[in-house]
Design a protein around this motif. Structure first.
Motif, mmCIF file in Angstrom:
data_model
loop_
_atom_site.group_PDB
_atom_site.id
_atom_site.type_symbol
_atom_site.label_atom_id
_atom_site.label_comp_id
_atom_site.label_asym_id
_atom_site.label_seq_id
_atom_site.Cartn_x
_atom_site.Cartn_y
_atom_site.Cartn_z
ATOM 1 N N LYS A 18 0.826 -1.208 0.000
ATOM 2 C CA LYS A 18 0.000 0.000 0.000
ATOM 3 C C LYS A 18 0.864 1.262 0.000
ATOM 4 N N PRO B 4 -1.601 11.446 7.853
ATOM 5 C CA PRO B 4 -1.449 10.682 9.100
ATOM 6 C C PRO B 4 -0.021 10.172 9.291
ATOM 7 N N ASP C 43 3.984 6.228 2.365
ATOM 8 C CA ASP C 43 3.859 7.691 2.510
ATOM 9 C C ASP C 43 3.908 8.074 3.987
ATOM 10 N N SER C 44 3.123 7.327 4.786
ATOM 11 C CA SER C 44 3.096 7.611 6.231
ATOM 12 C C SER C 44 4.460 7.368 6.853
ATOM 13 N N TYR D 159 -0.001 4.201 0.766
ATOM 14 C CA TYR D 159 -0.216 5.083 1.917
ATOM 15 C C TYR D 159 0.627 4.686 3.118
#
Lengths: 379, 271
Positions: B50, B225, B55-56, B52
């Motif tokens: 994933k 986040p 990225d997090s 994200y």
């Protein structure tokens, strides 16, 4: 020889301890006795349902004590139940759309329809709410509901602008649109904005789901933050956020009463209904008294308490409840449209087809929606 | 050897045991919102696949690194002053005052920033008198950084002060007698001599910021986040504890690498 009648420090401490203990004993005994007698009811609910403004009268009348565990979001609720031994929760306040999952997992008891005033319910759907019945058996009863739409600061957004979700994209709101941090209501609204209202914003095929994702992503530059319950309140109150996606009067109603220039409307694309229903937890040792509490919440007095709940207001589900609210607090009835002829009358809005019950995704999994929500937050 | 036993038991009970359980949990499955024991790579594949998550991960890493740089730089002059410019009594009092914020909940201290940083808050009101602002400080990275400083700065100042106060004053005098300027004394005597404390202060700042949930959520608006928020999101929705365990294992691994590298650097002979 004169004997001094002086009290030594040690004597003083000893005497005062004995006196204090003696004086406190009746209170300790009484408290213990009261505690021993009061049946403890474990409640799992959204914030506010186990607070004194809702339960104190029932507690006093029935000598019970509610221990509330609060959650935010239906899947959060399911997880808490799944990780607890059977019988942990006596009463469960569920979002309407999650009752079917509670039932499928065998977490709730069957109810007797004769115990509840369904004849007095304001709308037929409420008595036959999706998922509350299975094979002709009742498992949950609706006790309150509310509508979600455009929530906004009246100093920044006009009532006319708020008539469409389009207002979230207004240039003056860049960085000022907040999200309640739960995917279902926000994505449901984006789905409605895309015109997915037949049969439901939550029943969409792959193409429409792609469209919802695209529309939602286009909103991202406008977004100022993702907030929990407390953060949503404070960011709207202190003007950090000027519009909020994913909420409704359940938040702005409390702030409005507090004097904040905020409001919520159901826009022309339609709104989403949150529905709260009570269930009796499987294996509860207090099923009888819990059932009595559910009945109490459906009495006019219970409905008035629910409508004015300090944590967040909700609409009455019974006719007698609405009448009692009008008699008790006409201003609140007017504010929420619970009077005849009001344009924002909740039942009128439902009958006009402008309200869609919040639901879990039909053609995608909850995980699909949740994954996209994480991607959206990271975008 | 027996004196080591409590430490070993403590480590086994409160660090190694939970860590092993967390690693095991990352291979479990979730069925009907309930965790099921298994040995599957599902959660690892899912999270690593994933965008994200990565990225997090990199966002959290960068944010914690920034917090470490900012805290170290801001704390240094304060610690320098406390170590060399004030009397022992004053230093003790100021260190005591630096400890006082820890008497209250970090969450409460964070929420108090709402009143100060909001657009209608104290700072913007003051700036308004001179015709400036309002500036958006809440729900920004600046807000997150303020939260991180609230959490870490007093601790970093204390650690830096204690390490600098132990620097041999004779070395400083010798450097000055040999003609070293103020800047040279700081760079060539004080920083190398206080290196261990300075690095440990920075490491603590990094560890606390990297794992913090409160500041990025409440002052940063969860936008985007951090890994801690991702853990909350993952467990809250769908009760995906195994996936949360994957995130947690990655966080722990990262922190261990950073801490070991930093400690190695702190105790290296080359100055």
């Amino acid at each position: 020889m004169i004997k001094k009648n002086r009290l030594s420090r040690r004597d003083f401490i000893k005497t005062s301890t004995v006196v204090t203990g003696a004086l406190a004993m009746p209170m300790i005994l009484t408290a213990n006795k009261a505690r021993a007698q009061a049946a403890e009811i474990n409640m799992l609910a959204w914030y506010g349902h186990g607070e004194p403004d809702i339960v104190e009268e029932f507690e006093a009348q029935n000598n019970v004590k509610f221990n509330a565990k609060y959650y935010a979001g239906g899947d959060n609720m399911l997880g808490l139940i799944a990780q607890s031994p059977p019988g942990t929760y006596d009463i469960i306040l569920s979002d309407g759309e999650f009752v079917q999952q509670l039932n499928a997992a065998n977490y709730i008891e069957q109810l007797n329809p004769d115990d509840y005033p369904f004849d007095d319910f304001m709308y037929h759907d409420f008595t036959q709410f999706p998922g509350h019945w299975k094979d002709g058996k009742l498992y949950s009863t609706m006790v309150r509901y509310g509508h979600l739409g455009v929530s906004y600061n009246k100093n920044a957004v006009t009532a006319e602008q708020a008539q469409s979700y389009q207002c979230f994209w207004e240039p003056q709101l860049t960085g000022k649109v907040g999200h309640f941090d739960w995917h279902l209501p926000s994505l449901g609204m984006m789905s409605l904005y895309n015109g997915n209202n037949n049969p439901s914003p939550f029943d969409i095929d792959g193409g429409a789901w792609g469209g919802v994702q695209e529309t939602t992503m286009s909103l991202r530059p406008q977004v100022g933050g993702f907030f929990d319950y407390g953060g949503t309140f404070s960011s709207l109150k202190n003007g950090e956020m000027l519009a909020m996606c994913g909420i409704g009067d359940w938040i702005t109603g409390v702030l409005e009463k507090d004097g904040a220039p905020v409001a919520s409307v159901v826009p022309k694309e339609g709104g989403i209904q949150w529905t709260e229903s009570y269930c009796i937890g499987k294996g509860s040792q207090h099923a009888e008294i819990v059932n009595k509490f559910i009945q109490y919440m459906l009495t006019p007095a219970g409905q008035v308490r629910s409508a004015q709940m300090a944590a967040y207001p909700g609409f009455c589900v019974t006719n007698s409840g609405v009448e009692a609210l009008r008699a008790t607090n006409m201003a609140e009835a007017e504010r929420t449209g619970q009077i005849e002829g009001a344009t924002n009358n909740p039942i009128t809005l439902i009958k006009e087809g402008r309200i869609h019950y919040r639901d879990i995704p039909h053609q995608q999994t909850l995980e699909d929606w949740n994954d996209f929500w994480s991607e959206y937050k990271n975008a | 050897m027996t004196w080591r036993l409590p430490v070993i038991v403590w480590q086994l009970l409160f660090f190694v045991g939970p860590l092993l359980f967390m690693i095991a949990m990352s291979f479990f499955l979730v069925k009907n919102y309930r965790m099921v024991e298994a040995f599957e790579m599902t959660s690892w594949i899912k999270m690593f696949g994933k965008g994200y998550f990565w990225d997090s991960y990199f966002f959290t890493l960068a944010l914690a690194a920034w917090a470490t740089i900012v805290a170290t730089c801001v704390a240094f002059p304060a610690a320098f002053g406390l170590a060399f410019k004030v009397s022992d009594g004053t230093r003790r009092w100021i260190i005591f005052l630096l400890i006082i914020p820890f008497f209250t909940s970090y969450l409460v201290r964070t929420f108090s920033w709402y009143v100060i940083l909001a657009e209608s808050g104290v700072i913007n009101n003051i700036l308004g008198y001179i015709g400036l602002g309002p500036y958006t400080m809440l729900n920004t990275r600046f807000g997150t950084m303020v939260g991180y400083m609230t959490l870490t700065l007093p601790l970093v100042i204390i650690l830096q002060t204690l390490s600098m106060a132990n620097v041999d004053k004779n070395l400083i005098e010798a450097a000055q007698n040999l003609g070293a300027g103020r800047f040279q004394v700081i760079c060539k005597v004080i920083i190398p001599s206080a290196k261990v404390g300075l690095i440990i202060g920075a490491v603590f700042c990094f560890i606390l910021s990297f794992g913090d949930f409160v500041a990025p959520y409440y002052l940063g608006g969860s936008k985007p986040p951090t890994l801690s928020i991702l853990i909350i999101d993952t467990t809250k929705s769908g009760q995906q504890w195994p996936r949360a365990a994957v995130v947690a294992v990655m966080m722990t691994t990262t922190l261990m690498i950073v801490a070991f590298t930093a400690i190695k650097l702190a105790y290296s002979k080359k100055t």
